[in-house]
Design a protein around this motif. Structure first.
Motif, PDB file in Angstrom:
ATOM      1  N   UNK A  14      16.200 -72.371 -19.088  1.00 21.94           N
ATOM      2  CA  UNK A  14      17.507 -71.746 -18.907  1.00 21.94           C
ATOM      3  C   UNK A  14      18.424 -72.157 -20.046  1.00 21.94           C
ATOM      4  N   UNK A  15      19.079 -71.199 -20.658  1.00 23.06           N
ATOM      5  CA  UNK A  15      20.029 -71.473 -21.728  1.00 23.06           C
ATOM      6  C   UNK A  15      21.423 -71.011 -21.315  1.00 23.06           C
ATOM      7  N   UNK A  16      22.396 -71.907 -21.410  1.00 23.76           N
ATOM      8  CA  UNK A  16      23.811 -71.530 -21.296  1.00 23.76           C
ATOM      9  C   UNK A  16      24.293 -71.278 -22.711  1.00 23.76           C
ATOM     10  N   UNK A  17      24.703 -70.054 -22.990  1.00 21.22           N
ATOM     11  CA  UNK A  17      25.007 -69.701 -24.376  1.00 21.22           C
ATOM     12  C   UNK A  17      26.298 -70.329 -24.893  1.00 21.22           C
ATOM     13  N   UNK A  18      27.227 -70.664 -23.992  1.00 16.89           N
ATOM     14  CA  UNK A  18      28.482 -71.302 -24.404  1.00 16.89           C
ATOM     15  C   UNK A  18      28.970 -72.197 -23.274  1.00 16.89           C
TER      16      UNK A  18
ATOM     17  N   UNK B  30      20.680 -67.268 -20.230  1.00 16.21           N
ATOM     18  CA  UNK B  30      19.422 -66.610 -20.570  1.00 16.21           C
ATOM     19  C   UNK B  30      18.316 -67.383 -19.853  1.00 16.21           C
ATOM     20  N   UNK B  31      17.523 -66.684 -19.037  1.00 16.17           N
ATOM     21  CA  UNK B  31      16.553 -67.353 -18.160  1.00 16.17           C
ATOM     22  C   UNK B  31      15.161 -66.777 -18.374  1.00 16.17           C
ATOM     23  N   UNK B  32      14.190 -67.666 -18.533  1.00 13.40           N
ATOM     24  CA  UNK B  32      12.792 -67.241 -18.521  1.00 13.40           C
ATOM     25  C   UNK B  32      12.042 -68.078 -17.490  1.00 13.40           C
ATOM     26  N   UNK B  33      11.741 -67.472 -16.342  1.00 17.22           N
ATOM     27  CA  UNK B  33      10.893 -68.107 -15.329  1.00 17.22           C
ATOM     28  C   UNK B  33       9.454 -67.761 -15.692  1.00 17.22           C
TER      29      UNK B  33
END
Length: 238
Positions: free
Chosen positions: A65-69, A80-83
Motif C-alpha cells: 500500500x502506498x500513500x502518495x502524500x 495505491x494498493x496491490x493485494x
C-alpha cells in the motif's frame, strides 16, 4: 444547544416565517484509491502519482500500500494498493490438486500443460502404458530414486511399470509476474480396491505455501529495487 437570533424585519403584512434546518453538504473529496493487479502496475502508479519526499509505502505478505502524500490531514489520503493476486496458471493447477483422476483425465491434463511440465514425454509414455494393463497384482514399491514400480499382469504376460513419484512444473504463481518457479508436484497412484476398479492418479503440492511466500518475496524485492528513493516499511496500514 441554545441559539439566539437578533432580527429586524419589516414586512407589509406583519408576518415572518423562519424555517430552520440543514442544507445539503457541499462536495467533499474523499481521496482516490487505486486497486491494482500487478507489481508492475503498482510501481508505475507510485512513480506517476507519488513523490519520494511525501509518499510512504508499506508491504506485508498480503499486499503493498502506498500513500502518495502523507502530509495531507484535512481529508482521506490518496492510496495505491496491490493485494497480491494469483495467476491463471496457478488457479488451474490448484483446482486439480487432490482430485482423483482417471487415466484419460490425467492424459488430458498432461497434454494441456505440455510446455509447463519437465520430462513431459517420459511421463506421458508412462501414463499411456496403463491402457495395456487389464489386471494389477502385487503391491506398489518405491525405489531409491523416488519412482513407483508396479507389478502388472496382462493376460499371461507379467512385467513392471515405473512411474515417477514427483513431477516438476514451471509455474508463475502471481499475476503478471516475471518470476517462474520449478514447482515439485507429488504424484500418488491409488491402487484399485476391487476387481474391475481402475488405477487413479492424484496430484498434490504439500509445500505450495513456501512457493507462494517465495513469489511474494520476489515481488516485494522488485518493488524495493524500483522505488529506491521512496520510504518503504514492513507492515500494514489502514
Amino acid at each position: 444547544m441554545e441559539e439566539k437570533f437578533n432580527l429586524n424585519v419589516q414586512t407589509e403584512n406583519g408576518e415572518v416565517i423562519i424555517r430552520h434546518g440543514e442544507a445539503n453538504d457541499v462536495f467533499q473529496y474523499h481521496g482516490f484509491r487505486y486497486e491494482l493487479s500487478s507489481t508492475e502496475s503498482f510501481v508505475k502508479g507510485v512513480k506517476a502519482k507519488g513523490d519520494p519526499k511525501t509518499s510512504v509505502i508499506t508491504y506485508s505478505d498480503k499486499k503493498v500500500v502506498a500513500v502518495t502524500d502523507c502530509t495531507v490531514t484535512d481529508r482521506t489520503q490518496d492510496k495505491i494498493v496491490y493485494a497480491f493476486q494469483k495467476s491463471e496458471q496457478f488457479k488451474e493447477w490448484n483446482s486439480i490438486f487432490n482430485l482423483s483422476l482417471t487415466q484419460k483425465e490425467m492424459l488430458d491434463l498432461l497434454q494441456i500443460h505440455e510446455h509447463e511440465i519437465e520430462d513431459y514425454e517420459k511421463l506421458l509414455i508412462a501414463v499411456r502404458n496403463f491402457k495395456y494393463v487389464t489386471q494389477t497384482e502385487g503391491d506398489f514399491t518405491r525405489t531409491d530414486d523416488d519412482n513407483y514400480v508396479m507389478s502388472i499382469k496382462v493376460k499371461e504376460a507379467e512385467g513392471t511399470l515405473k512411474m515417477p513419484r514427483f513431477i516438476f512444473v514451471n509455474m508463475v504463481i502471481l499475476n503478471e509476474s516475471q518470476f517462474t518457479q520449478k514447482i515439485e508436484v507429488q504424484l500418488d497412484i491409488i491402487k484399485p480396491k476391487d476387481e474391475g476398479d481402475k488405477l487413479l492418479f492424484k496430484l498434490s503440492c504439500p509445500i505450495m505455501n513456501r512457493y507462494v511466500k517465495d513469489a511474494i518475496k520476489y515481488e516485494t524485492d522488485s518493488i524495493k529495487s524500483e522505488l529506491t528513493n521512496y520510504l518503504l516499511l514492513a507492515g500494514t496500514q489502514e
